[in-house]
Design a protein around this motif. Structure first.
Motif, mmCIF file in Angstrom:
data_model
loop_
_atom_site.group_PDB
_atom_site.id
_atom_site.type_symbol
_atom_site.label_atom_id
_atom_site.label_comp_id
_atom_site.label_asym_id
_atom_site.label_seq_id
_atom_site.Cartn_x
_atom_site.Cartn_y
_atom_site.Cartn_z
ATOM 1 N N PHE A 33 0.839 -1.205 0.000
ATOM 2 C CA PHE A 33 0.000 0.000 0.000
ATOM 3 C C PHE A 33 0.873 1.253 0.000
ATOM 4 C CE2 PHE A 33 -1.573 3.377 2.804
ATOM 5 C CZ PHE A 33 -2.655 3.815 2.057
ATOM 6 N N GLN A 36 2.294 2.194 -3.199
ATOM 7 C CA GLN A 36 1.272 2.392 -4.243
ATOM 8 C C GLN A 36 1.237 1.199 -5.184
ATOM 9 O OE1 GLN A 36 -0.192 5.157 -3.416
ATOM 10 N NE2 GLN A 36 1.434 6.015 -2.182
ATOM 11 N N ALA A 37 1.384 0.004 -4.639
ATOM 12 C CA ALA A 37 1.465 -1.179 -5.499
ATOM 13 C C ALA A 37 0.192 -2.023 -5.448
ATOM 14 C CB ALA A 37 2.673 -2.031 -5.100
ATOM 15 N N LEU A 38 -0.849 -1.528 -4.797
ATOM 16 C CA LEU A 38 -2.086 -2.309 -4.722
ATOM 17 C C LEU A 38 -3.050 -1.883 -5.817
ATOM 18 C CD1 LEU A 38 -2.813 -2.357 -0.882
ATOM 19 C CD2 LEU A 38 -1.688 -4.088 -2.261
ATOM 20 N N ASN A 39 -3.942 -2.792 -6.190
ATOM 21 C CA ASN A 39 -4.983 -2.356 -7.111
ATOM 22 C C ASN A 39 -6.038 -1.571 -6.328
ATOM 23 O OD1 ASN A 39 -7.049 -4.047 -6.035
ATOM 24 N ND2 ASN A 39 -6.166 -5.778 -7.151
ATOM 25 N N SER A 41 -9.195 -1.781 -5.548
ATOM 26 C CA SER A 41 -10.100 -2.342 -4.549
ATOM 27 C C SER A 41 -9.328 -2.737 -3.289
ATOM 28 C CB SER A 41 -10.853 -3.537 -5.126
ATOM 29 O OG SER A 41 -9.964 -4.597 -5.354
ATOM 30 N N GLU A 42 -8.131 -3.291 -3.486
ATOM 31 C CA GLU A 42 -7.300 -3.612 -2.322
ATOM 32 C C GLU A 42 -6.928 -2.344 -1.566
ATOM 33 O OE1 GLU A 42 -4.618 -7.475 -3.432
ATOM 34 O OE2 GLU A 42 -4.220 -5.618 -4.499
ATOM 35 N N ARG A 43 -6.585 -1.345 -2.347
ATOM 36 C CA ARG A 43 -6.154 -0.090 -1.740
ATOM 37 C C ARG A 43 -7.284 0.511 -0.903
ATOM 38 N NH1 ARG A 43 -5.384 5.460 -2.891
ATOM 39 N NH2 ARG A 43 -3.290 6.150 -2.303
ATOM 40 N N ASN A 44 -8.490 0.493 -1.472
ATOM 41 C CA ASN A 44 -9.612 1.030 -0.715
ATOM 42 C C ASN A 44 -9.871 0.233 0.554
ATOM 43 O OD1 ASN A 44 -10.342 3.319 -2.080
ATOM 44 N ND2 ASN A 44 -11.566 2.206 -3.584
ATOM 45 N N ARG A 388 -1.692 1.835 -10.170
ATOM 46 C CA ARG A 388 -0.447 1.348 -10.743
ATOM 47 C C ARG A 388 0.170 2.458 -11.586
ATOM 48 N NH1 ARG A 388 0.234 -3.822 -9.803
ATOM 49 N NH2 ARG A 388 -1.601 -5.026 -9.264
#
Lengths: 418, 313
Positions: A33, A36-39, A41-44, A388
């Motif tokens: 996170f 900044q490597a999460l997509n 939905s994961e990030r949210n 990404r």
């Protein structure tokens, strides 16, 4: 300072307390996170947890890399550790910790700007020496010019060792210039070498930027071949400064190899005309050198403001400001995302820059031949959901004084009016 | 659901195996494929668990995108260390030993604690606990989603919070007392007798925000983080965070007022309900936060290896 109603604090805290005991995201997710490597939905999901969990927020902040970590790490010694002992971590150290390095960086930036400024200051002397014909000047005239340039230089803030050398070395300069004349083939290299040395002495950050350094070298060696003649002099006369010069000369000559060509072309244009076009050309280069972001870090640190309708840029966190964009009508607002920048003003003036304000394009939003003519009061840049690629701009939304809302999904090529 | 892609999964894993350089650590392609399968099962459960038969045959686009973003080389190193490969461990030491120490100093800002923290994490990474004769290394939890270094920093920060949080809070309170800032005792606890309508309207307004916005609010107003810190976490520019906070403050106020009016308040009443001295509360919040002893909220991650992946979905 931004404030929100106290009930907001209250409810945020209550929400956090209510959700205690929920499982925490694992380290690998938090680490990804922070990078900044999460997509999205994961990030949210992570952000949702973080908004409720103070522990995880703390962990993410603590796990932030030390700023410019790679540069600092080798310097972390036992002495540094000793300096860190006094306090067990509380939040205030975070501010202290992030204070030291940026200051250094700003100092480096300020030095870089000083170099650019000195190049600009040197330039006005050029018309006085407009009849100069390149480096191949008779020895006597070079000596005379040393005198001339000394007076003009003393009026400038010229912090170079070469300049301070000048008064004491003029007799030697004559002698040296004989040798200098014998070394005509080497002269150009040496002249650029001396400028390279000066650039180095003044500020290393700019020397790291090859294009601007080379440009300023070229301009300086054009204008200052008096100093070029002093370079060998200083090299022959032993003194602390000269030792420094001599030491710096050798590698500088290597580095300066691409430059002589440029000097020659500039010199020929100077000879064939009365100097004005060359001056203009040099001025352009100086402008570029000054306007070039000193480094990637500079872009990160750049701050913007609108003062009296003019967009201004600061590379040192607001200590000094340069005008970045002056439009026909006063500018009212701006917005940026990474290197992209938008500025809007009265009468529908809208500008877009993709390179942090170096170049600008004027946009004229229109939908079905209806043009945006109201005063632009707000611009919002919405980043792409795809984390990404955070450089993607998804949409820009412009609000006008007439309460119109215009949006563009493609950086201003097409517009929709809401 | 997922369209099958040109190459079979085995083939794809083989390419990834070669790219990872895992062979240098005596890891076989089968072992590496097992690791990738485990990671995919964790983060793309739909692709795997629902249809294992087809999943074992082909490799979906989503999956290959996911794998392409993994830090394969660091993953190979970490897992080879966890498997007890000596060469991998030597590589790990040469690359991260010094960094671990620097990280610990950065996190603790205290030489003694830093050494303690770094040593204990190092032991965990080496896997000093033996189970069935094999090493039980923490590195097995690294999945290559972020950098190995970032993961190490995060794991260390979590450990630090677990261990030193109470101490940290006590000390900071002591320091305040030394400075004569005894507001914690002087000012009574904020009485949470806010109008239930105000609470409901606020909750509603907050719930309407994006998670990122709530995170920004909590970081800034509850934790007292700087704009720069928030910006770095979110990958934004500082000025964007500043503008976002301004925008959030306006939006929240507006929405709460709307919510209050929807709950039967007049405009004036609603405005009055919101009109209070924010600073009082902020001080109270700080003191309360400092007094609360943080519960040991980070369970040892090895006890709950995969169950929380749903949290991030």
């Amino acid at each position: 300072m931004t404030e929100v109603p106290k009930i907001v604090h209250n409810r945020l805290r209550v929400a956090g307390e209510a959700s205690q005991g929920r499982p925490h995201p694992e380290g690998d997710l938090l680490a990804a996170f922070a990078e900044q490597a999460l997509n999205s939905s994961e990030r949210n999901g992570v952000l949702q947890h973080l908004s409720l969990c103070e522990d995880c927020r703390d962990a993410v902040v603590l796990a932030l890399p030390a700023e410019a970590a790679s540069a600092l790490r080798p310097m972390e010694t036992e002495a540094d550790h000793a300096a860190l002992i006094p306090a067990i971590a509380n939040r205030s150290w975070l501010n202290l910790g992030s204070f030291a390095w940026p200051t250094l960086r700003w100092a480096a930036l300020a030095a870089g700007i000083a170099v650019a400024a000195s190049v600009l200051l040197l330039h006005p002397a050029k018309p006085n020496r407009a009849t100069r014909t390149s480096v191949q000047v008779p020895v006597t005239s070079v000596a005379a010019e040393i005198g001339n340039s000394r007076s003009s230089q003393s009026s400038k803030e010229q912090a170079s060792t070469v300049a301070t050398d000048a008064p004491g070395t003029s007799p030697n300069a004559l002698v040296a210039n004989n040798q200098f004349a014998n070394k005509l083939a080497n002269n150009k290299k040496q002249s650029s070498a001396s400028d390279e040395t000066r650039a180095k002495l003044l500020a290393t950050p700019v020397a790291n930027q090859p294009s601007s350094a080379v440009q300023s070298m070229a301009v300086q060696s054009m204008n200052e071949n008096v100093e070029a003649s002093e370079a060998p002099t200083s090299a022959l006369t032993p003194s602390p400064e000269n030792t420094l010069m001599a030491r710096n000369d050798a590698p500088a000559i290597e580095k300066a190899k691409p430059v002589p060509q440029e000097i020659e072309t500039e010199a020929s244009s100077l000879q064939t005309s009365n100097g004005a076009p060359a001056a203009a050309k040099a001025m352009m280069q100086i402008r570029n050198a000054g306007a070039m972001p000193v480094s990637r870090d500079a872009i990160r640190n750049v701050s913007w403001a609108i003062t009296a309708g003019v967009l201004q840029r600061s590379l040192d966190s607001g200590q000094t400001w340069q005008n970045a964009l002056h439009a026909d009508h006063p500018l009212l607002c701006y917005a940026n995302l990474n290197d992209e920048l938008w500025a809007g003003g009265e009468k529908g003036e809208l500008f877009h820059s993709v390179d942090s304000g170096l170049t600008w394009a004027r946009l004229q939003p229109s939908v079905n031949a209806h043009q945006l003519t109201g005063d632009i009061t707000n611009i919002e840049v919405l980043g792409s959901d795809s984390h990404r690629d955070p450089h993607d701009v998804k949409e820009i939304v412009v609000t006008t004084s007439t309460n119109e809302v215009w949006s563009s999904p493609d950086s201003g090529k097409t517009w929709n009016k809401k | 659901m997922t369209k099958p892609v040109q190459s079979g999964r085995e083939e794809h894993f083989m390419i990834l195996y070669q790219r990872s350089g895992a062979a240098a650590y005596e890891m076989t392609s089968e072992q590496f494929a097992a690791i990738l399968t485990e990671i995919l099962r964790k983060y793309l459960p739909q692709t795997f668990s629902t249809n294992p038969a087809s999943a074992s045959q082909s490799c979906s686009q989503k999956e290959s995108d996911f794998c392409a973003a993994l830090r394969l080389e660091e993953l190979a190193l970490a897992r080879a260390c966890a498997a007890g490969n000596e060469r991998a461990w030597q590589d790990f030491i040469s690359r991260y030993r010094q960094k671990l120490h620097s990280m610990a100093v950065h996190i603790t800002r205290d030489a003694a604690h830093a050494e303690d923290l770094a040593d204990s994490l190092f032991a965990d990474l080496y896997g000093i606990n033996l189970r069935n004769g094999s090493r039980n290394s923490k590195l097995i939890f690294y999945t290559g989603r972020g950098s190995l270094e970032g993961w190490l920093r995060t794991v260390m920060a979590q450990e630090f919070i677990n261990r030193y949080r109470k101490q940290k809070k006590t000390v900071s309170l002591e320091e305040q007392t030394e400075e004569g800032v005894q507001f914690a005792a002087a000012i009574p606890e904020p009485v949470t007798t806010a109008d239930s309508r105000l609470e409901a309207a606020t909750d509603e307004a907050l719930a309407d925000l994006l998670p990122e916005d709530r995170f920004t609010l909590a970081s800034y107003f509850l934790d007292g983080r700087t704009l720069a810190e928030i910006a770095r976490i979110l990958g934004l520019h500082e000025s964007s965070v500043s503008r976002r906070l301004d925008r959030l403050a306006t939006t929240l106020r507006k929405r709460i007022l709307t919510g209050l009016r929807a709950r039967g308040m007049s405009h004036a009443q609603a405005a009055e309900a919101l009109e209070t001295d924010v600073r009082d509360l902020r001080i109270n919040l700080r003191s309360r936060l400092a007094q609360e002893s943080g519960p040991a909220t980070f369970p040892d991650s090895r006890k709950i290896p995969a169950q929380e992946s749903g949290d991030g979905e």
